[in-house]
Design an enzyme around this catalytic site. Structure first.
Site, short mmCIF file in Angstrom:
data_model
loop_
_atom_site.label_atom_id
_atom_site.label_comp_id
_atom_site.label_asym_id
_atom_site.label_seq_id
_atom_site.Cartn_x
_atom_site.Cartn_y
_atom_site.Cartn_z
N ARG A 148 -0.24 4.65 2.91
CA ARG A 148 -0.22 4.41 4.36
C ARG A 148 0.03 5.64 5.23
O ARG A 148 -0.05 5.54 6.46
CB ARG A 148 0.80 3.32 4.69
CG ARG A 148 0.39 1.93 4.26
CD ARG A 148 1.48 0.91 4.59
NE ARG A 148 2.44 0.82 3.50
CZ ARG A 148 3.60 0.17 3.62
NH1 ARG A 148 3.95 -0.39 4.77
NH2 ARG A 148 4.41 0.09 2.59
N CYS B 83 0.82 -1.21 0.00
CA CYS B 83 0.00 0.00 0.00
C CYS B 83 0.85 1.26 0.00
O CYS B 83 1.65 1.49 0.92
CB CYS B 83 -0.93 0.02 1.22
SG CYS B 83 -1.96 1.52 1.28
N TRP C 6 -9.40 6.13 -0.80
CA TRP C 6 -9.77 6.76 -2.07
C TRP C 6 -8.87 6.16 -3.14
O TRP C 6 -7.90 5.46 -2.84
CB TRP C 6 -9.66 8.28 -2.02
CG TRP C 6 -8.38 8.81 -1.47
CD1 TRP C 6 -7.18 8.89 -2.13
CD2 TRP C 6 -8.18 9.33 -0.14
NE1 TRP C 6 -6.23 9.40 -1.28
CE2 TRP C 6 -6.81 9.70 -0.08
CE3 TRP C 6 -9.00 9.51 0.98
CZ2 TRP C 6 -6.25 10.24 1.08
CZ3 TRP C 6 -8.44 10.05 2.13
CH2 TRP C 6 -7.08 10.42 2.16
#
Ligand code: HEM
Ligand SMILES: N=C(Nc1cccc(CNC[C@@H]2CCCN2)c1)c1cccs1
Length: 363
Positions: free
Chosen positions: A70, A67, A238
């Site tokens: 973060r 990710c 998002w």
């Protein structure tokens, strides 16, 4: 038995880390660990407090090596839905999540956590990969809609759901409790916010009305906290624009729109060296970012996201933690070498709490 030993160890290390990070005293941490150890001895498992659930879900996001987003791990909104024990109650919690997270376009990163597995059996399972996603219909001439959704769309149709057959049909929510028969629920009208796509200067999609849904909500991953596994814990952030513009709409095995866009741009698609794919890709990504901003829907471009990830790395170092990561996922699929991530290295160590893959519920 060994399983209980494993649970005891995972539980102890989580309770101690979580207490420390939340600023509890050693005495409070000791007392809580003794309570948890007692529950494990008595029942073979233990129940998280809401605070432990909340901080555990945030730690799992902080530990998500793939990710790029973060930086905001400590501001995740956590909803405790462990009381939901019927398909209807699960469906209600999911619609509340979609509404809260969407927030009119000002997206709020959120997670809803359903009850964990008990005596080895999954209590709640969501069959969807994401709560909002488009159907894929396999026909003689190919696929209408999202090819990635063909298998799940077939599962929904075998449960009785019928779509309109357009390239952008939102799929139903499919929920299963205690391994029973899965129940499907159509999305309530007006709940799913979508963004029609347009380029600021060029008529990019001529005739093919392209759109995408506003909020990505991953609903098929598990969440493990202190040895307890939650098999249904849908979470949203998002979008980063490239996910829509450089993968979902451009991959040949997805919506494969680059040839159409290149034609509408008047590019020479007969030779690779004209870089027609690259030019079409950039204009498609410009259109995605422009459209989301036009409609006031949160989105981040890959340059800003990479910079934010750099800030996350510095914040972690200040906290005495090393930011782990998987380089191949962290670099964006468009212009990767223009980001600092590309020129960095990361340890891809698996830390806990963590989000993890589960076998698909419908295959
Ligand atoms: C707030 C905005 C966020 C952005 C822009 C963002 C961005 C991304 C992107 C681009 C990926 C790669 C996805 C792919 O290539 O398919 C990813 C992966 C991931 N993200 Fe984030 N993320 C955000 C928030 C979150 C949140 C709130 C969570 C969980 C609480 C999360 C957990 C994960 C996990 C577990 C993965 C790996 C998924 C997999 O292995 O398939 N992210 N993120
Ligand atoms: N922006 C997001 N994108 C994202 C995050 C995690 C997982 C995914 C979907 N990844 C699976 C696809 C399909 C195979 C490789 N990519 C998207 C978020 C989704 C939920 C929270 S953030």
């Amino acid at each position: 038995p060994a399983a209980l030993d494993g649970l005891r160890q995972e539980a102890e290390s989580f309770i101690r880390a979580c207490s420390r990070e939340r600023g509890l005293s050693d005495a409070e941490a000791e007392r809580r660990w003794a309570e948890v150890r007692g529950q494990i001895e008595a029942t073979g498992t233990y129940a998280h407090t809401f605070e432990e659930l909340e901080h555990g879900a945030r730690m799992a996001w902080r530990n998500a090596n793939r990710c790029i987003g973060r930086l905001f791990w400590n501001r995740l909104h956590v909803f405790d839905a462990r009381a939901a024990d019927t398909e209807e109650k699960v469906f209600e919690a999911l619609t509340r999540h979609i509404a809260f997270a969407t927030n009119g376009g000002e997206i709020r990163p959120s997670i809803t956590i359903f009850r964990p597995a008990q005596d080895g059996g999954e209590q709640v399972r969501i069959w969807n990969h994401q709560l909002l996603r488009y159907a894929g219909y396999e026909g003689e001439t190919g696929v209408v809609g999202d090819p990635a959704s063909v298998a799940f769309t077939q599962a929904c149709r075998s449960l009785g759901w019928q779509g309109d057959g357009t390239p952008f049909d939102l799929l139903p929510l499919v929920v299963q409790v205690r391994g029973g028969a899965p129940r499907w629920f159509p999305l309530p009208e007006g709940l799913a916010l979508e963004v029609p796509l347009a380029h600021p200067e060029i008529d990019l999609f001529q005739g093919f009305d392209t759109k995408w849904y506003a909020v990505p909500i991953i609903s098929d991953m598990g969440l493990e906290i202190g040895g307890i596994s939650y098999s249904a814990a849908p979470f949203n952030g998002w979008y980063m624009g490239t996910e829509i513009g450089a993968r979902n709409l451009s991959d040949e095995s997805r919506y494969n729109l680059l040839p159409l866009i290149a034609r509408n741009l008047g590019l020479d698609t007969s030779s690779n060296a004209s870089l027609w794919k690259d030019r079409a890709l950039v204009e498609l990504n410009v259109a995605v970012l422009h459209s989301f901003k036009r409609d006031g829907v949160s989105i981040v471009d890959h340059h800003t996201a990479a910079q934010q990830f750099g800030t996350f790395q510095r914040n972690e170092a200040r906290e005495g933690r090393e930011a782990t990561g998987r380089w191949s996922w962290l670099i964006p699929p468009l212009s990767p070498a223009t980001t600092d991530i590309f020129h960095s290295r990361f340890e891809d160590r698996e830390l806990s709490p963590k989000y993890f893959y589960q076998r698909p519920a419908y295959l």
